[in-house]
Each structure stands twice: as C-alpha cells, then as structure tokens.
Design an enzyme around this catalytic site. Structure first.
Site, PDB file in Angstrom:
ATOM      1  N   LEU A   4       0.830  -1.207   0.000  1.00  0.00           N
ATOM      2  CA  LEU A   4       0.000   0.000   0.000  1.00  0.00           C
ATOM      3  C   LEU A   4       0.862   1.253   0.000  1.00  0.00           C
ATOM      4  CD1 LEU A   4      -2.770  -0.932   2.596  1.00  0.00           C
ATOM      5  CD2 LEU A   4      -3.047  -0.630   0.134  1.00  0.00           C
ATOM      6  N   ARG A   6       5.118   2.910   1.226  1.00  0.00           N
ATOM      7  CA  ARG A   6       6.434   2.807   1.849  1.00  0.00           C
ATOM      8  C   ARG A   6       6.734   4.141   2.506  1.00  0.00           C
ATOM      9  NH1 ARG A   6       8.825  -1.743  -0.394  1.00  0.00           N
ATOM     10  NH2 ARG A   6       7.901  -2.391  -2.367  1.00  0.00           N
ATOM     11  N   GLY A   7       7.288   4.071   3.713  1.00  0.00           N
ATOM     12  CA  GLY A   7       7.656   5.287   4.415  1.00  0.00           C
ATOM     13  C   GLY A   7       9.071   5.182   4.927  1.00  0.00           C
ATOM     14  N   GLY A   8       9.464   6.183   5.683  1.00  0.00           N
ATOM     15  CA  GLY A   8      10.814   6.216   6.218  1.00  0.00           C
ATOM     16  C   GLY A   8      11.084   5.079   7.190  1.00  0.00           C
ATOM     17  N   MET A   9      10.049   4.575   7.826  1.00  0.00           N
ATOM     18  CA  MET A   9      10.211   3.547   8.845  1.00  0.00           C
ATOM     19  C   MET A   9       9.975   2.139   8.324  1.00  0.00           C
ATOM     20  SD  MET A   9       8.634   4.224  12.541  1.00  0.00           S
ATOM     21  CE  MET A   9       8.377   2.868  13.641  1.00  0.00           C
ATOM     22  N   ASP A 124       2.942  14.344  13.510  1.00  0.00           N
ATOM     23  CA  ASP A 124       3.300  14.304  12.093  1.00  0.00           C
ATOM     24  C   ASP A 124       2.037  14.362  11.237  1.00  0.00           C
ATOM     25  OD1 ASP A 124       5.025  14.271   9.910  1.00  0.00           O
ATOM     26  OD2 ASP A 124       5.057  12.085   9.787  1.00  0.00           O
TER      27      ASP A 124
END
Length: 172
Positions: A4, A6-9, A124
């Site tokens: 779904l 992708r993020g920094g984590m 955030d």
C-alpha cells in the site's frame, strides 16, 4: 495482497485476514533498519506507536487489531481504509465546497480532541496521513512519532516529523 505504501520507517501491506475474511493493512519496519545504531530506538518507537494507537477507539482514527513479531521483526495489523489520502485530492487540484471542508475539518479536529484528552499527540499530521473514504469519512493514520504523556522517546534538541508540515518553532 500487495504494498500500500512505503515510508521512512517501513512498509504497509494490504492483506486479507483469513480468520475473519476482512481486508487489513499490516505495517512493518524495514529489515535493514532493525540492525545498527538506531535499531533500539526505532523498535521502541514502533512499539510505542502500537501501544498508543491500540488505546484509541475513534471513528476517525485507523484502528489497530493486532501486533506481534516474526523472527524478531515487529508488525501490527490495522484497519484497511478504502479510499485515498487527502494528499491525493490536493495534488489533483480538487476543490471542495465550504461545507465539505467543514465536514473534513470537523472529523480531524474531533479525532485530535479525543487523542489530546488521552494525552496522545500525533506530531506528524499532514495530508498523507489522513485517509478519506468514498463517503468522505476521514481516518487519521501513522502515529509513528506519537508523544504519549511524559514517556517521550525524543531527546532534547532532536527533531521528528515532516519539515514541510512543522511549525516554524520546530524548524528553528
């Protein structure tokens, strides 16, 4: 059934809960981030997100259903929201009526009124973390850098969040 986002984590996957038959989203941490210098803090932040969001039961906040680890890799299972990010509407140049804007803002503010009464601060908030269903129900997601009470993981002087959406005081 697929990625779904992708993020920094980490990565968020869409999957089907085979026991219940509903679609869910599964959030994981990038495997390469689980080793090295920041791994302990990252794992602690991830577990903190699970605990904080697990406490929340509000129509306008993505619900957490379960959490676990496989081979030392933590993940949590949450509500899958059919719709799109508020960010997508803005990028498309969608112009909402004043009544629609009021409806969206009311939901977001009611959700944050609820979290703040529980001493939980998102830290955030941005259009990419607000999902809007086809019926225009808003769902706030990604409490990855949440502040819950006095139990903060942020050290004095460190900055967390998305710079484009930070207050001038945070950026300074």
């Amino acid at each position: 059934t697929g990625v779904l986002g992708r993020g920094g984590m980490g990565v968020v996957y869409k999957a089907q809960d085979i026991r219940i038959g509903r679609m869910v989203a599964i959030k994981t941490i990038h495997k390469e981030m689980l080793g090295g210098d920041g791994a302990v803090e990252l794992r602690a932040r991830f577990l903190k997100e699970i605990r904080a969001v697990g406490l929340l039961q509000h129509t306008n906040i993505v619900a957490v259903y379960d959490a676990d680890e496989i081979d030392g890799e933590p993940y949590f299972v949450m509500e899958y929201v059919e719709g799109k990010e508020l960010k997508n509407y803005l990028e498309e140049g969608t112009r909402f009526s004043l009544e629609r804007v009021r409806h969206i803002m009311r939901q977001i503010l009611e959700a944050f009124d609820y979290t703040h009464k529980l001493d939980i601060v998102h830290r955030d908030i941005k259009p990419a973390n607000i999902f809007v269903t086809d019926e225009f129900t808003c769902k706030i997601a990604d409490f990855g850098i949440v502040k819950h009470g006095d139990a903060g993981l942020t050290q004095t002087g460190s900055v967390l969040g998305t710079p484009s959406y930070m207050s001038p005081e945070q950026c300074a």
